[in-house]
Write an enzyme that holds these catalytic residues in place. Structure first.
Site, PDB file in Angstrom:
ATOM      1  N   GLU A  21       0.833  -1.212   0.000  1.00  0.00           N
ATOM      2  CA  GLU A  21       0.000   0.000   0.000  1.00  0.00           C
ATOM      3  C   GLU A  21       0.864   1.256   0.000  1.00  0.00           C
ATOM      4  O   GLU A  21       2.080   1.198   0.233  1.00  0.00           O
ATOM      5  CB  GLU A  21      -0.916   0.000   1.222  1.00  0.00           C
ATOM      6  N   LYS A 155      -3.951  -2.302  15.345  1.00  0.00           N
ATOM      7  CA  LYS A 155      -3.223  -1.425  16.262  1.00  0.00           C
ATOM      8  C   LYS A 155      -3.982  -1.255  17.549  1.00  0.00           C
ATOM      9  O   LYS A 155      -5.209  -1.251  17.562  1.00  0.00           O
ATOM     10  CB  LYS A 155      -3.032  -0.055  15.625  1.00  0.00           C
TER      11      LYS A 155
HETATM   12  N1  PSU Z   1      -1.995   1.344  10.056  1.00  0.00           N
HETATM   13  C1  PSU Z   1      -0.729   1.811  10.148  1.00  0.00           C
HETATM   14  N2  PSU Z   1      -0.324   2.783   9.345  1.00  0.00           N
HETATM   15  C2  PSU Z   1      -1.142   3.274   8.391  1.00  0.00           C
HETATM   16  C3  PSU Z   1      -2.457   2.754   8.276  1.00  0.00           C
HETATM   17  C4  PSU Z   1      -2.848   1.792   9.134  1.00  0.00           C
HETATM   18  O1  PSU Z   1       0.037   1.368  10.977  1.00  0.00           O
HETATM   19  O2  PSU Z   1      -0.718   4.159   7.654  1.00  0.00           O
HETATM   20  C5  PSU Z   1      -3.347   3.220   7.164  1.00  0.00           C
HETATM   21  C6  PSU Z   1      -3.624   2.032   6.223  1.00  0.00           C
HETATM   22  O3  PSU Z   1      -3.535   2.497   4.901  1.00  0.00           O
HETATM   23  C7  PSU Z   1      -5.037   1.642   6.556  1.00  0.00           C
HETATM   24  C8  PSU Z   1      -5.619   2.970   6.902  1.00  0.00           C
HETATM   25  O4  PSU Z   1      -5.709   1.017   5.488  1.00  0.00           O
HETATM   26  O5  PSU Z   1      -4.603   3.610   7.649  1.00  0.00           O
HETATM   27  C9  PSU Z   1      -6.884   2.852   7.684  1.00  0.00           C
HETATM   28  O6  PSU Z   1      -7.485   4.108   7.757  1.00  0.00           O
HETATM   29  P1  PSU Z   1      -8.975   4.238   8.300  1.00  0.00           P
HETATM   30  O7  PSU Z   1      -8.882   3.855   9.746  1.00  0.00           O
HETATM   31  O8  PSU Z   1      -9.315   5.696   8.086  1.00  0.00           O
HETATM   32  O9  PSU Z   1      -9.816   3.313   7.482  1.00  0.00           O
END
Ligand code: PSU
Ligand code: MN
Length: 299
Positions: A21, A155
């Site tokens: 990603e 996380k």
């Molecule tokens: N977890 C991480 N670093 C990140 C992300 C998640 O440790 O940069 C990013 C990933 O791209 C994940 C996104 O898909 O955050 C999720 O965002 P949201 O909670 O807004 O869906």
């Protein structure tokens, strides 16, 4: 859809490919560590005999694999959009540049015929969901798009129990790699049992193929614990997360901004230790993803 020369060659040769990603580059880490990490992660995959395909939307075009110059430009670019399922096509229609989240990267990987994807952490059910209804589109993508995603577990900024419940309801296998307990990103143990345990890349590849053979939609989440040497124990990171969450609430941070905001605050409050750990776990996930991809393409 545009393939980098390296990915194009891998497709022609039937070589194993691992999707990566780009939101982690633009919204997850500061420059220049973001570019250095992206390159290092790609090299881990190459060293395992697979080919990395970092995915992003650049000037409206969906790129499967980036050149070094494109990676460098993306790592420094201001105002890069954070693209998930809801906004990926719109950004392409408008000729914009955007980084792909786990959900958007899975969509692109499926389009490109790539079965395995490595990242750091997936989005999930946020704490306080009863008020905010903040549930990452990543979870619903795992329910419908057949890509195996290697992450270091949800996380600890999230509500891990509720994240597991949503995954279970949506029929997503959550596989602890070599562990009985689900890892929690910076820490090796969330305290919760892993719903499934597997000990080899071959088993994970077989389960992926079995789901396809059964006609089951959706992917697999492989939760790979951070290496012991890089771990930040839960009792250390816990209070820092609590502070970051309190800041987010006080500053009324909502929607897409929540995850990047929390990561930045935790980075500041750990004097960068959270970033070192993040880099280590992404590399570790890339290695396992390459091994799964190799097992999938083995005759
Ligand atoms: N977890 C991480 N670093 C990140 C992300 C998640 O440790 O940069 C990013 C990933 O791209 C994940 C996104 O898909 O955050 C999720 O965002 P949201 O909670 O807004 O869906
Ligand atoms: Mn969200």
């Amino acid at each position: 859809m545009l393939f980098s020369p390296e990915v194009e060659a891998a497709r022609a040769a039937g070589a194993p490919i691992v999707a990566l990603e780009s939101t982690i580059i633009t919204h997850g880490m500061p420059y220049p560590q973001n570019r250095e990490t992206a390159e290092a992660v790609e090299d881990v995959i190459r060293n395992e005999g697979a080919v990395p395909a970092t995915i992003a939307v650049i000037d409206g075009a969906l790129h499967i694999g980036l050149t070094d110059a494109q990676l460098e430009a993306l790592a420094q670019a201001p105002d890069v959009l954070k693209l998930s399922r809801a906004d990926m096509a719109a950004a392409m229609a408008m000729g914009r540049t955007g980084a792909t989240t786990v959900a958007a990267t899975m969509i692109a990987a499926r389009m490109a015929g790539i079965a395995v994807f490595a990242t750091g952490g997936i989005g999930g059910v946020h704490r306080g969901v009863a008020e905010t209804l903040d549930i990452s589109a990543d979870l619903l993508e795992l329910a419908q798009t057949p890509v195996s995603v290697v992450a270091a577990g949800p996380k600890a900024i999230l509500d891990i129990e509720k994240t597991l419940e949503v995954l279970e309801t949506n029929g997503v296998p959550v596989i602890g790699y070599g562990v009985d307990h689900l890892p929690a990103f910076w820490s090796r143990d969330s305290g919760l049992p892993a719903p499934i345990r597997m000990d080899t890349p071959a088993q994970i590849a077989q389960a992926h193929q079995m789901r396809a053979a059964m006609g089951l939609p959706g992917g697999q989440l492989i939760a790979n614990p951070i290496p012991v040497a890089d771990e930040i124990p839960a009792h250390v990171i816990g209070p820092i997360i609590e502070d970051a969450l309190a800041d987010a609430e006080a500053e009324h941070v909502t929607g897409k901004a929540v995850t990047p905001f929390l990561l930045q605050r935790i980075f500041e409050r750990t004097s960068g230790h959270s970033l070192t750990a993040n880099i280590a776990l992404v590399k570790n996930n890339a290695r396992l993803a390459a091994q799964i991809a190799a097992a999938l393409s083995a005759p």
